[in-house]
Structure formats: structure tokens, C-alpha cells
Design a protein around this motif. Structure first.
Motif, PDB file in Angstrom:
ATOM      1  N   MET A  77       0.840  -1.198   0.000  1.00  0.00           N
ATOM      2  CA  MET A  77       0.000   0.000   0.000  1.00  0.00           C
ATOM      3  C   MET A  77       0.872   1.243   0.000  1.00  0.00           C
ATOM      4  O   MET A  77       0.662   2.155  -0.788  1.00  0.00           O
ATOM      5  N   ILE A  78       1.837   1.278   0.896  1.00  0.00           N
ATOM      6  CA  ILE A  78       2.723   2.425   0.909  1.00  0.00           C
ATOM      7  C   ILE A  78       4.053   2.025   0.315  1.00  0.00           C
ATOM      8  O   ILE A  78       4.871   1.365   0.953  1.00  0.00           O
ATOM      9  N   GLN A  79       4.207   2.376  -0.920  1.00  0.00           N
ATOM     10  CA  GLN A  79       5.504   2.104  -1.558  1.00  0.00           C
ATOM     11  C   GLN A  79       5.764   3.204  -2.570  1.00  0.00           C
ATOM     12  O   GLN A  79       4.868   3.670  -3.260  1.00  0.00           O
ATOM     13  N   PHE A  80       6.998   3.623  -2.584  1.00  0.00           N
ATOM     14  CA  PHE A  80       7.340   4.685  -3.520  1.00  0.00           C
ATOM     15  C   PHE A  80       7.716   4.088  -4.860  1.00  0.00           C
ATOM     16  O   PHE A  80       8.406   3.073  -4.933  1.00  0.00           O
ATOM     17  N   ASN A  81       7.200   4.676  -5.899  1.00  0.00           N
ATOM     18  CA  ASN A  81       7.547   4.191  -7.239  1.00  0.00           C
ATOM     19  C   ASN A  81       7.579   5.361  -8.222  1.00  0.00           C
ATOM     20  O   ASN A  81       7.606   6.530  -7.807  1.00  0.00           O
ATOM     21  N   ALA A  82       7.519   5.051  -9.478  1.00  0.00           N
ATOM     22  CA  ALA A  82       7.660   6.070 -10.517  1.00  0.00           C
ATOM     23  C   ALA A  82       6.544   7.107 -10.477  1.00  0.00           C
ATOM     24  O   ALA A  82       6.695   8.203 -11.013  1.00  0.00           O
ATOM     25  N   SER A  83       5.423   6.767  -9.805  1.00  0.00           N
ATOM     26  CA  SER A  83       4.316   7.723  -9.744  1.00  0.00           C
ATOM     27  C   SER A  83       4.738   9.052  -9.149  1.00  0.00           C
ATOM     28  O   SER A  83       4.210  10.106  -9.509  1.00  0.00           O
ATOM     29  N   LEU A  84       5.689   8.994  -8.232  1.00  0.00           N
ATOM     30  CA  LEU A  84       6.173  10.216  -7.584  1.00  0.00           C
ATOM     31  C   LEU A  84       6.748  11.167  -8.631  1.00  0.00           C
ATOM     32  O   LEU A  84       6.402  12.340  -8.681  1.00  0.00           O
ATOM     33  N   LEU A  85       7.571  10.602  -9.488  1.00  0.00           N
ATOM     34  CA  LEU A  85       8.180  11.396 -10.555  1.00  0.00           C
ATOM     35  C   LEU A  85       7.110  11.924 -11.511  1.00  0.00           C
ATOM     36  O   LEU A  85       7.105  13.104 -11.882  1.00  0.00           O
ATOM     37  N   TYR A  86       6.168  11.033 -11.875  1.00  0.00           N
ATOM     38  CA  TYR A  86       5.100  11.446 -12.787  1.00  0.00           C
ATOM     39  C   TYR A  86       4.265  12.564 -12.180  1.00  0.00           C
ATOM     40  O   TYR A  86       3.836  13.494 -12.875  1.00  0.00           O
ATOM     41  N   THR A  87       4.039  12.448 -10.863  1.00  0.00           N
ATOM     42  CA  THR A  87       3.243  13.473 -10.199  1.00  0.00           C
ATOM     43  C   THR A  87       3.912  14.837 -10.314  1.00  0.00           C
ATOM     44  O   THR A  87       3.278  15.841 -10.620  1.00  0.00           O
ATOM     45  N   ILE A  88       5.231  14.827 -10.086  1.00  0.00           N
ATOM     46  CA  ILE A  88       5.958  16.102 -10.179  1.00  0.00           C
ATOM     47  C   ILE A  88       5.861  16.656 -11.596  1.00  0.00           C
ATOM     48  O   ILE A  88       5.560  17.841 -11.799  1.00  0.00           O
TER      49      ILE A  88
ATOM     50  N   THR B 246      -4.826  11.688  -4.398  1.00  0.00           N
ATOM     51  CA  THR B 246      -4.140  12.048  -3.163  1.00  0.00           C
ATOM     52  C   THR B 246      -4.128  10.906  -2.156  1.00  0.00           C
ATOM     53  O   THR B 246      -3.509  10.990  -1.107  1.00  0.00           O
ATOM     54  N   LYS B 247      -4.874   9.831  -2.477  1.00  0.00           N
ATOM     55  CA  LYS B 247      -4.833   8.642  -1.619  1.00  0.00           C
ATOM     56  C   LYS B 247      -3.526   7.877  -1.843  1.00  0.00           C
ATOM     57  O   LYS B 247      -3.146   7.041  -1.015  1.00  0.00           O
ATOM     58  N   ASP B 248      -2.854   8.172  -2.950  1.00  0.00           N
ATOM     59  CA  ASP B 248      -1.565   7.541  -3.257  1.00  0.00           C
ATOM     60  C   ASP B 248      -0.450   8.374  -2.652  1.00  0.00           C
ATOM     61  O   ASP B 248      -0.345   9.571  -2.933  1.00  0.00           O
ATOM     62  N   ILE B 249       0.341   7.772  -1.804  1.00  0.00           N
ATOM     63  CA  ILE B 249       1.382   8.553  -1.119  1.00  0.00           C
ATOM     64  C   ILE B 249       2.413   9.111  -2.100  1.00  0.00           C
ATOM     65  O   ILE B 249       3.051  10.126  -1.825  1.00  0.00           O
ATOM     66  N   ASN B 250       2.537   8.505  -3.255  1.00  0.00           N
ATOM     67  CA  ASN B 250       3.498   9.024  -4.230  1.00  0.00           C
ATOM     68  C   ASN B 250       3.099  10.419  -4.694  1.00  0.00           C
ATOM     69  O   ASN B 250       3.941  11.286  -4.907  1.00  0.00           O
ATOM     70  N   VAL B 251       1.784  10.609  -4.843  1.00  0.00           N
ATOM     71  CA  VAL B 251       1.300  11.921  -5.294  1.00  0.00           C
ATOM     72  C   VAL B 251       1.549  12.973  -4.223  1.00  0.00           C
ATOM     73  O   VAL B 251       2.115  14.045  -4.498  1.00  0.00           O
ATOM     74  N   THR B 252       1.151  12.682  -2.991  1.00  0.00           N
ATOM     75  CA  THR B 252       1.344  13.684  -1.935  1.00  0.00           C
ATOM     76  C   THR B 252       2.824  13.922  -1.705  1.00  0.00           C
ATOM     77  O   THR B 252       3.249  15.057  -1.476  1.00  0.00           O
ATOM     78  N   ALA B 253       3.636  12.881  -1.827  1.00  0.00           N
ATOM     79  CA  ALA B 253       5.080  13.053  -1.639  1.00  0.00           C
ATOM     80  C   ALA B 253       5.643  13.923  -2.760  1.00  0.00           C
ATOM     81  O   ALA B 253       6.470  14.801  -2.511  1.00  0.00           O
ATOM     82  N   GLY B 254       5.172  13.674  -3.956  1.00  0.00           N
ATOM     83  CA  GLY B 254       5.636  14.508  -5.081  1.00  0.00           C
ATOM     84  C   GLY B 254       5.322  15.963  -4.851  1.00  0.00           C
ATOM     85  O   GLY B 254       6.176  16.843  -5.026  1.00  0.00           O
TER      86      GLY B 254
ATOM     87  N   SER C 276      -5.419  -0.487  -2.560  1.00  0.00           N
ATOM     88  CA  SER C 276      -4.196  -0.506  -3.358  1.00  0.00           C
ATOM     89  C   SER C 276      -4.375   0.386  -4.590  1.00  0.00           C
ATOM     90  O   SER C 276      -5.472   0.629  -5.058  1.00  0.00           O
ATOM     91  N   CYS C 277      -3.220   0.837  -5.063  1.00  0.00           N
ATOM     92  CA  CYS C 277      -3.252   1.657  -6.242  1.00  0.00           C
ATOM     93  C   CYS C 277      -2.872   0.781  -7.418  1.00  0.00           C
ATOM     94  O   CYS C 277      -1.739   0.315  -7.532  1.00  0.00           O
ATOM     95  N   GLU C 278      -3.855   0.540  -8.271  1.00  0.00           N
ATOM     96  CA  GLU C 278      -3.609  -0.451  -9.319  1.00  0.00           C
ATOM     97  C   GLU C 278      -2.836   0.138 -10.496  1.00  0.00           C
ATOM     98  O   GLU C 278      -2.890   1.332 -10.770  1.00  0.00           O
ATOM     99  N   THR C 279      -2.182  -0.762 -11.173  1.00  0.00           N
ATOM    100  CA  THR C 279      -1.499  -0.357 -12.392  1.00  0.00           C
ATOM    101  C   THR C 279      -2.510  -0.372 -13.529  1.00  0.00           C
ATOM    102  O   THR C 279      -3.183  -1.371 -13.767  1.00  0.00           O
ATOM    103  N   VAL C 280      -2.657   0.763 -14.195  1.00  0.00           N
ATOM    104  CA  VAL C 280      -3.646   0.830 -15.264  1.00  0.00           C
ATOM    105  C   VAL C 280      -3.075   0.225 -16.530  1.00  0.00           C
ATOM    106  O   VAL C 280      -3.677  -0.641 -17.152  1.00  0.00           O
ATOM    107  N   PHE C 281      -1.935   0.712 -16.937  1.00  0.00           N
ATOM    108  CA  PHE C 281      -1.273   0.098 -18.096  1.00  0.00           C
ATOM    109  C   PHE C 281       0.226   0.325 -17.974  1.00  0.00           C
ATOM    110  O   PHE C 281       0.696   1.070 -17.104  1.00  0.00           O
ATOM    111  N   THR C 282       0.952  -0.320 -18.821  1.00  0.00           N
ATOM    112  CA  THR C 282       2.404  -0.257 -18.734  1.00  0.00           C
ATOM    113  C   THR C 282       2.959   0.252 -20.052  1.00  0.00           C
ATOM    114  O   THR C 282       2.605  -0.238 -21.124  1.00  0.00           O
TER     115      THR C 282
END
Lengths: 167, 218
Positions: free
Chosen positions: A1-12, B103-111, B5-11
Motif C-alpha cells: 500500500m505504501i511504496q514509492f515508485n515512478a508515480s512520484l516522478l510522474y506526479t511532479i 491524493t490517496k496515493d502517497i506518491n502523489v502527496t510526496a511529489g 491498493s493503487c492499481e497499475t492501469v497500463f504499462t
């Protein structure tokens, strides 16, 4: 659930792109319009105050001009009054003078006339006196011959007649 | 559990997996930019239309708000902060439309927190120079320097975690509620968790970012 991945970069990247897009399509036009409006209002106010200042200046100018004109008119009227007075005096004195001259002339004429009349009267009186004297003389000489005296008289009258006829 | 969970939509072969949160972000971006293009077309200085008035008063409000916090000299940061405000606000209530909030995805808030961190430190350096920025860690006494250095990380971390935790918590509660009582009961809760809390967190995020920037410039 909490894992850092490429989404962080995409978000920026997304955020930066979103920011640039919004800046181009939202903030720049809207803020530009708002600034323009503010500027327009400020310009309008500035214009209004400028116009008012100008109007006040013009008003002061006109007032000054008006005061000047009033003073000038007063001066003109005064001058006219003085001029009229002078003219009046001049005409009056002239008339006085003329009247004086006329009086003088008239007096002189009257005097001359009187003199003339006096002379005439004097000669007349002298004539009458002469006549009277002659009459007396004639009466005195009546005794010497009435006929002669009558003749004399008639002659005299006839002479006078003749004179008048010829006149 | 798979709701969380945050699903992968496509690759995409080179870039790797594209997560759901990123796709929803794209959707939000597309919709907002589309609306902007539609409504910002015919702006007029005189006799503005109804939409223009709403738009102007909204942006004017945000501008005044940030100017109150940061002062007029930091005007150029305002568009970015409004962008973040719009993005977080929409993200938080997008659950109402059936999407999972990004914003439920921590990657977004961290970004976003990392962006805020860069902005905070940049504004400080830009305002007072690098020398002053380095020196300010040792103030008021050099002993506090480690804490001050830690603050660089702590501030964005708190921003990130606060937003993430709030949205995730609200999302979990709402999902549980919908699972237990699917009809009518979730409505008032939805008003609180999705709308009120969503906007509140968006407000808090940009407000704190602006506040930290102001602090950093002193």
C-alpha cells in the motif's frame, strides 16, 4: 500500500505541466484582465481629477478676467464721465463767450442806433427849432407884408412836396 | 482490501507502470484545462459575463489570501499555489465521481511535498542569498542547527503525511460505510469526509506551504 515508485516522478511532472497549462490558459488572461480593469479605473479616476483641476484653473482664469473686465469698465465709465465733463465745460464756456460777444455786439449796435437816432432827433429838433424860429421871424415880418410871407411859405411847402415826389 | 491498493492501469515499455493515480491526475488536468479554455475565451474588461465574474472573484479571493500570507513581493508564487489548491481540491472530492482520489496515493502527496520543499527553500535563497540561507540554520544559536536542517525535510514530510493520512482515512471510512449501509446513510458522511475534509486539506496544504515560504524568507 505504501511504496514509492515512478508515480512520484510522474506526479511532479504532471504538476509542473498542469501549472504551465493553467498559467497559460487561466492565470495570465484572467489576471491580465483584472489588472487592465484596475488600470482602467485608476486611469478614469486620474482623468477625472485632471479634468477637475483644469476646470478649476479655467474658472480662476475666467474670474480674474471678469474682475479685470469689471475694473476696465469702471475705468472706461470714469474716463467717459471726465471727458463728458470737460466737453460740457468747454461747450458751456464757448457758449458763454459767444453769448458775451453777441451781447457786446448787440449793445454796440444799440448804442450806435441810439447815437444815430439821437443825431436824427437832434437834426430834427434843430429843424423844428429853425422852423419855429422862422415862424417867429415870419410873424415878426407879418406886418411888413403878409403876402410875401405866404408866398414864402407856399414855396417852402412846394419845395418839400417836390422833394417827396422825387424820393 | 483491493480498494486500498493503487492499481497499475497500463504499462508503457520505457517509462514503466502507469498507476491509477497518475491516470486520474491526467483526467483532472484535461478537464480543468478544457474548462479554462472554454470559459476564459471571451474575457472583457467592461461588462464581464457571469462566468467571468465568478472566475475573477475566485481568483481574486485566492490572490488576496496568498498576498495576506506572503506579502505582495511574492506575487509570482501565487499561480503555482493556486494550481496546487485546485489540483488537491479536485483530487479530494473526485471520489464523488467514482474515481479513486489521486491524493490517496502517497506518491502523489510526496511529489507535491517535494515540490513545496523545493519552492520553500528556493524562495528563501532567492530572497536573501545563499550565504544568508546557509547561515540561518545556526540561528538563534548554533546548537539548534541539526534541528533546523531536519526542518527542511520535516516540513514537506508533515505536508505529505497529513494530506495522505486524511484522504486515506476518509476513503477507508467511506468504503466501510458503503459496505455496511449502502443507502442514504453515507450521504452526510460523504459531505464531511469527501467535500469538507477534502477542501480543508487542500486549503491547509497551500496555506502551510505559503506560511513556510514566508518563514523561510525572514
Amino acid at each position: 500500500m505504501i511504496q514509492f515508485n515512478a508515480s512520484l516522478l510522474y506526479t511532479i511532472i504532471n504538476l509542473v505541466v498542469f501549472y504551465l497549462l493553467l498559467k497559460k490558459f487561466l492565470f495570465k488572461p484572467v489576471m491580465g484582465i483584472m489588472e487592465k480593469r484596475e488600470k482602467m479605473i485608476a486611469d478614469g479616476l486620474q482623468n477625472a481629477s485632471d479634468t477637475q483641476d483644469e476646470a478649476e484653473k479655467l474658472k480662476a482664469e475666467y474670474e480674474a478676467a471678469l474682475t479685470g473686465a469689471r475694473e476696465e469698465s469702471i475705468q472706461i465709465v470714469d474716463k467717459a464721465r471726465v471727458d463728458a465733463k470737460a466737453e460740457y465745460d468747454r461747450i458751456l464756456s464757448e457758449a458763454d463767450e459767444k453769448a458775451g460777444t453777441m451781447m457786446e455786439t448787440a449793445k454796440r449796435t444799440i448804442e450806435a442806433e441810439r447815437q444815430q437816432t439821437m443825431n436824427a432827433l437832434q437834426s430834427e429838433i434843430a429843424g423844428l427849432a429853425m422852423q419855429a424860429a422862422r415862424k417867429i421871424v415870419d410873424e415878426k415880418t407879418e406886418n411888413q407884408g403878409n403876402k410875401g410871407i405866404y408866398d414864402q411859405f407856399l414855396e417852402g411847402v412846394g419845395e418839400a412836396h417836390g422833394n417827396t415826389d422825387t424820393d | 482490501m483491493d480498494e486500498l491498493s493503487c492499481e497499475t492501469v497500463f504499462t508503457i515499455p520505457v517509462l514503466g507502470e502507469i498507476k491509477e493515480s497518475v491516470v486520474v491526475t491526467w483526467v483532472i488536468m484535461a478537464v480543468i484545462v478544457g474548462l479554462c479554455i472554454i470559459f476564459v475565451r471571451n474575457l472583457r474588461v467592461e461588462n464581464p459575463g457571469k462566468f467571468q465574474l465568478v472566475l475573477e472573484s475566485a481568483i481574486g479571493w485566492a490572490q488576496n489570501f496568498f498576498e495576506d500570507v506572503m506579502g505582495k513581493e511574492n506575487k509570482r508564487y501565487i499561480p503555482y499555489l493556486i494550481t496546487v489548491l485546485i489540483y488537491i481540491g479536485i483530487s479530494n472530492i473526485i471520489g464523488l465521481f467514482g474515481f479513486k482520489p489521486p491524493t490517496k496515493d502517497i506518491n502523489v502527496t510526496a511529489g507535491m511535498a517535494i515540490m513545496s520543499m523545493c519552492l520553500i527553500e528556493y524562495s528563501g535563497i532567492q530572497k536573501n542569498g545563499l550565504k544568508h540561507w546557509v547561515k540561518h540554520f545556526a540561528r538563534p544559536v548554533p546548537v539548534v542547527a541539526p534541528i533546523m536542517v531536519l526542518e527542511i525535510v520535516i516540513r514537506p514530510l508533515s505536508l505529505c503525511m497529513r494530506l495522505f493520512g486524511n484522504v486515506l482515512g476518509a476513503f477507508v471510512i467511506m468504503e466501510l460505510l458503503k459496505a455496511v449501509v449502502p443507502i442514504l446513510v453515507p450521504i452526510p458522511f460523504s459531505f464531511y469526509f469527501d467535500i469538507f475534509d477534502g477542501f480543508l486539506q487542500a486549503y491547509v496544504f497551500v496555506f502551510l506551504t505559503a506560511l513556510f515560504m514566508n518563514e523561510e524568507q525572514e
